[in-house]
Design an enzyme around this catalytic site. Sequence first.
Site, PDB file in Angstrom:
ATOM      1  N   GLU A 172       0.853  -1.247   0.017  1.00  0.00           N
ATOM      2  CA  GLU A 172       0.080   0.011  -0.016  1.00  0.00           C
ATOM      3  C   GLU A 172       0.966   1.362  -0.018  1.00  0.00           C
ATOM      4  O   GLU A 172       0.939   1.870   0.985  1.00  0.00           O
ATOM      5  CB  GLU A 172      -0.963  -0.019   1.166  1.00  0.00           C
ATOM      6  CG  GLU A 172      -1.779  -1.101   1.080  1.00  0.00           C
ATOM      7  CD  GLU A 172      -2.859  -1.123   2.292  1.00  0.00           C
ATOM      8  OE1 GLU A 172      -2.800  -0.235   3.127  1.00  0.00           O
ATOM      9  OE2 GLU A 172      -3.848  -1.806   2.212  1.00  0.00           O
ATOM     10  N   GLU A 190      -5.581  -8.403   0.420  1.00  0.00           N
ATOM     11  CA  GLU A 190      -6.235  -7.929   1.596  1.00  0.00           C
ATOM     12  C   GLU A 190      -7.893  -7.430   1.224  1.00  0.00           C
ATOM     13  O   GLU A 190      -7.859  -7.009   0.252  1.00  0.00           O
ATOM     14  CB  GLU A 190      -5.824  -6.832   2.204  1.00  0.00           C
ATOM     15  CG  GLU A 190      -4.518  -6.907   2.838  1.00  0.00           C
ATOM     16  CD  GLU A 190      -4.095  -5.657   3.523  1.00  0.00           C
ATOM     17  OE1 GLU A 190      -4.904  -4.848   3.947  1.00  0.00           O
ATOM     18  OE2 GLU A 190      -2.883  -5.513   3.571  1.00  0.00           O
TER      19      GLU A 190
HETATM   20  O1  IFM Z   1      -4.600  -3.037   8.967  1.00  0.00           O
HETATM   21  C1  IFM Z   1      -4.559  -2.469   7.674  1.00  0.00           C
HETATM   22  C2  IFM Z   1      -3.485  -3.061   6.793  1.00  0.00           C
HETATM   23  O2  IFM Z   1      -2.077  -3.012   7.666  1.00  0.00           O
HETATM   24  C3  IFM Z   1      -3.368  -2.352   5.625  1.00  0.00           C
HETATM   25  N1  IFM Z   1      -4.399  -2.622   4.723  1.00  0.00           N
HETATM   26  C4  IFM Z   1      -5.586  -2.013   5.644  1.00  0.00           C
HETATM   27  C5  IFM Z   1      -5.638  -2.772   6.822  1.00  0.00           C
HETATM   28  C6  IFM Z   1      -7.043  -2.354   7.537  1.00  0.00           C
HETATM   29  O3  IFM Z   1      -6.906  -0.976   7.810  1.00  0.00           O
END
Ligand code: IFM
Length: 439
Positions: A165, A350
């Site tokens: 990210e 994710e």
């Molecule tokens: O917890 C975070 C993760 O570290 C990165 N992506 C989003 C998740 C939820 O906010």
Amino acid sequence: MLKRSDFPQGFLFGAATAAYQIEGHSFGGAGPTHWDTFAAGPGNVVRAEDGAVACDHYHRYESDLDLLKDAGMDAYRFSTSWARVMPDGVTVNPEGLDFYDRLTDAILERGLKPFQTLYHWEMPSALADLGGWTNPDIAHRFGDYVDVITDKIGDRMHSIATLNEPWCVAYLSHFLGHHAPGLRDIRAASRAMHNVMKAHGVGMTRLRAKGKKNCGIVLNFEYPQAADDTPAALAATKRQEAIYNRWFIQAATKGTYPEEALEGFGPHMPANWQDDMAEISQPMDFLGVNYYTRSIITAAPDAPWPHVGAVSGPLDKTQMGWEVYPDGLRDVLLMLKSDYVGDLPVFITENGMAWDDTVENGAVFDPQRSSYIAGHLEAMLEAVAAGVNLQGFFYWSLLDNYEWAFGYEKRFGLIHVDFETQKRTPKASYYDFKAAIAR
Ligand code: IFM
């Protein structure tokens, strides 16, 4: 909920975590990171909580991995911490390397495929002191860390992602000030927006020099939608899309940045940034997509560039206040296929939701999470039917954990963690997911 058999042969199911959020950063000789110092500042993190103990995964990784295996998962996405491997950003910590060596073997012993992410936000404080992501040399320091950790465990990784990210690493952290190092500075943000992609490029080069395959990056996407069809709202949505959804993938696949974003960042970019674009856009083997929600965009002419505001949408929200909008995942995947990645393998690295879960009589009842997963699996299958080369899904997250500026308050896990006792309690959604992916 859809079943494993609804997905193409070989589709992988797993769960994801990240080092600082679960390991317990005070153990094993890890060095201080910019998250430790950010959390110690007033008002940055709920109750000023940090990752010193987190889920104590450093000591409990064997039983945590058993929970993945018992759920019938195929793969585990985890990250290695730069500050654990090189506490001052330069000197190697053998204890840290040994931990990741043991962890890797333990993942493989359980028949899980290891998906490593090299940077999930633990900038060593010593490098943060030198400007962190704004320092033009940071990409090469990152490359040195990539060499060290890859020499130790790279032989056993199924897949390696350079960064998690970059939008959060650069924009959320240097322009919006919500994450470490907490800056609100367009010049710092512009430099970080580029240097983080330069680090991706250098990381890829170092991995390829060691003959590594299955290398890529993990990017986060939201589904941006204009609040109305006024030209101002439509233009603001385009700017938001350029900064959030297109900057990183366009750099990684085409070697350019979107014009709508360069409008603001251009005057502050590092000197000769164009020279880095060829390395940044070298071929990858996969793209990791993180997706949680949509954003409904308004024009905010009185706010500084990019003059973007947002309003709350009408759909159900998670504990984070994020709207549940699975169709956006399908549409983001279709946009990525048509505009950037074509048939490149894509993984949902994710996707998940936070809820204020509680343990009652030894169990956690979380039907909202099962239905969130079910909706997003449907969206993934629609994308597959439309030709997206989607090869796997990782739920975020395996465990309730340190949710950055929200401390331990937001619970994303399939497994509840009591942070006082470290007791793990698989939630009802863990069992629903297990049933869905059973062979
Ligand atoms: O917890 C975070 C993760 O570290 C990165 N992506 C989003 C998740 C939820 O906010």
